[in-house]
Motif scaffolding. Structure first.
Motif, PDB file in Angstrom:
ATOM      1  N   PHE A  72      -3.339   2.110   1.690  1.00 19.16           N
ATOM      2  CA  PHE A  72      -3.620   2.961   2.849  1.00 19.16           C
ATOM      3  C   PHE A  72      -2.563   2.699   3.918  1.00 19.16           C
ATOM      4  O   PHE A  72      -1.776   1.750   3.840  1.00 19.16           O
ATOM      5  CB  PHE A  72      -5.021   2.685   3.405  1.00 19.16           C
TER       6      PHE A  72
ATOM      7  N   VAL B 222      -5.421   7.434   3.135  1.00 24.74           N
ATOM      8  CA  VAL B 222      -5.527   6.732   1.858  1.00 24.74           C
ATOM      9  C   VAL B 222      -4.446   7.261   0.930  1.00 24.74           C
ATOM     10  O   VAL B 222      -4.388   8.454   0.642  1.00 24.74           O
ATOM     11  CB  VAL B 222      -6.923   6.917   1.239  1.00 24.74           C
TER      12      VAL B 222
ATOM     13  N   HIS C 175     -12.216   3.610  -2.657  1.00 21.86           N
ATOM     14  CA  HIS C 175     -12.383   3.629  -1.204  1.00 21.86           C
ATOM     15  C   HIS C 175     -13.633   4.439  -0.826  1.00 21.86           C
ATOM     16  O   HIS C 175     -13.844   5.553  -1.340  1.00 21.86           O
ATOM     17  CB  HIS C 175     -11.161   4.266  -0.533  1.00 21.86           C
TER      18      HIS C 175
END
Length: 395
Positions: free
Chosen positions: A125, A164, A170
């Motif tokens: 990220f 991201v 995630h």
């Protein structure tokens, strides 16, 4: 002396008045973003740290003043590790140890606007700044809660969001009204990283002045009720690194040298307030410069290249010496004068004869050589050495 003390007293009074004025005047608000747990300034985290025991009941809250690598050397350490800073800084060794900590089943909560690449690249990220700063677009919501309450902060307090780069489990936990991600959970091994880009939402100003403590409480409620380690190292450094005199105070010899220097300065100031007597100059004894004068004159004559002139001066000085010490008339250089000199001075008769013969020869010559001048000087020196009285200077 009395007038001098008046000036000193006036300076002391003025200095004391200045100190009191500075002490009692209203202190300006410090808006620096310290995030320190002991700071009660707007952007400190004193209020949140005081609320932690009520959020994590029955578990230990431990402030950490060591680097991540040092703190996690203890393999038995387990629980939640919380970082709240403007920028999360750590080197590769710290991040590797932090990854091992999470991988073994623990949680790390990080609220920061920017992150070290060692962590962001590993978790795939990055953070960016939102272009629009309209309050509606920067308002915060929790997507993980069934009832999505809206938290409104000053626009410049929450303009960073998460991008991201690669989906790897995630989980979005919070966004702004524009739909941009600002809070997420990232699994790693058997534990989780919690990444938040709104660190100012955890400060005193947001919790007390804006009465928005629910956001910080909700964000931290995602952590399990386990021992919580609160990082202060990235805000204040090591516990023993705060004093500007820390190196001096660390060593006994330097510490005593410092105290001695302070005492010496105080004593110096105390004694200097008294009147100091003017330094009395050192007077040298009068020197007899006759010898230097004679040497200078002799060098002057010699450098002019006239040995005859120097010889005449030597002869004249010798005649004066005879008149002064032996009380003889030197107007006629006859045999009688030589005998009287020998008798009164005790010098060798042959030497006296050689001296007078050489002086007679010089008087009759129009010019003499340097060797003749040197011979005359040698003979006169021999005469002076043989007599009981010796002149104080030689020409």
């Amino acid at each position: 002396m009395t007038g001098y003390r008046k000036y000193v007293a006036l300076i002391v009074v003025l200095f004391a008045a200045l100190v009191l004025l500075d002490y009692f005047r209203p202190k300006p608000v410090d808006w620096s973003q310290s995030y320190a747990r002991k700071e009660k300034m707007p952007y400190g985290t004193y209020a949140l740290y005081e609320l932690l025991p009520s959020m994590f009941k029955g578990v230990e809250i431990v402030p950490v003043r060591e680097p991540i690598y040092n703190q996690l050397q203890n393999a038995a350490m387990a629980g939640n590790y919380v970082f709240i800073n403007k920028r999360f800084e750590a080197d590769s060794l710290d991040i590797n140890r932090l990854l091992d900590f999470v991988g073994s089943g623990n949680q790390v909560f990080i609220a920061a606007e920017q992150f070290t690449p060692y962590l962001s690249d590993t978790l795939h990220f990055k953070t960016d700044i939102q272009q629009s700063t309209h309050p509606d677009s920067t308002a915060l919501i929790f997507t993980s809660q069934p009832q999505q309450n809206t938290f409104i902060y000053p626009p410049n307090n929450n303009t960073f969001y998460i991008k991201v780069k690669k989906q790897d489990g995630h989980v979005a936990l919070g966004r702004n009204k524009a739909g941009q991600l600002n809070f997420m959970k990232v699994p790693f091994g058997r534990g989780y990283f919690y990444i938040n880009t709104v660190p100012l939402a955890f400060t005193n100003y947001e919790l007390i002045s804006l009465k928005q403590s629910d956001y910080a409480a909700t964000a931290l409620s995602h952590l399990p009720v386990q021992p919580l380690y609160w990082d202060e190292y990235q805000k204040e450094g090591r516990l023993d690194d705060q004093s500007i005199l820390r190196v001096i105070m660390r060593y006994e010899s330097l510490k005593w040298a410092y105290y001695l220097a302070l005492a010496a300065i105080v004593l110096f100031l105390l004694f200097k307030t008294k009147r100091t007597q003017r330094v009395i100059p050192v007077l040298e004894k009068p020197r007899n410069t006759t010898l230097e004068f004679v040497q200078v004159i002799g060098n002057l004559y010699f450098n002019n290249g006239n040995p005859g002139n120097i010889a005449d001066k030597n002869i004249a000085y010798f005649m004066e010496y005879l008149r002064l010490h032996y009380h003889v008339s030197t107007s006629t250089w006859d045999e009688e004068l030589r005998e009287r000199i020998v008798a009164k001075s005790g010098a060798d008769a042959t030497l006296v004869a050689e001296v007078f013969d050489l002086m007679q020869s010089i008087r009759q010559s129009k010019a003499i050589s340097d060797q003749t001048l040197l011979l005359l000087n040698i003979k006169l020196e021999d005469f002076y050495r043989q007599t009981s009285l010796r002149p104080t200077a030689n020409l």
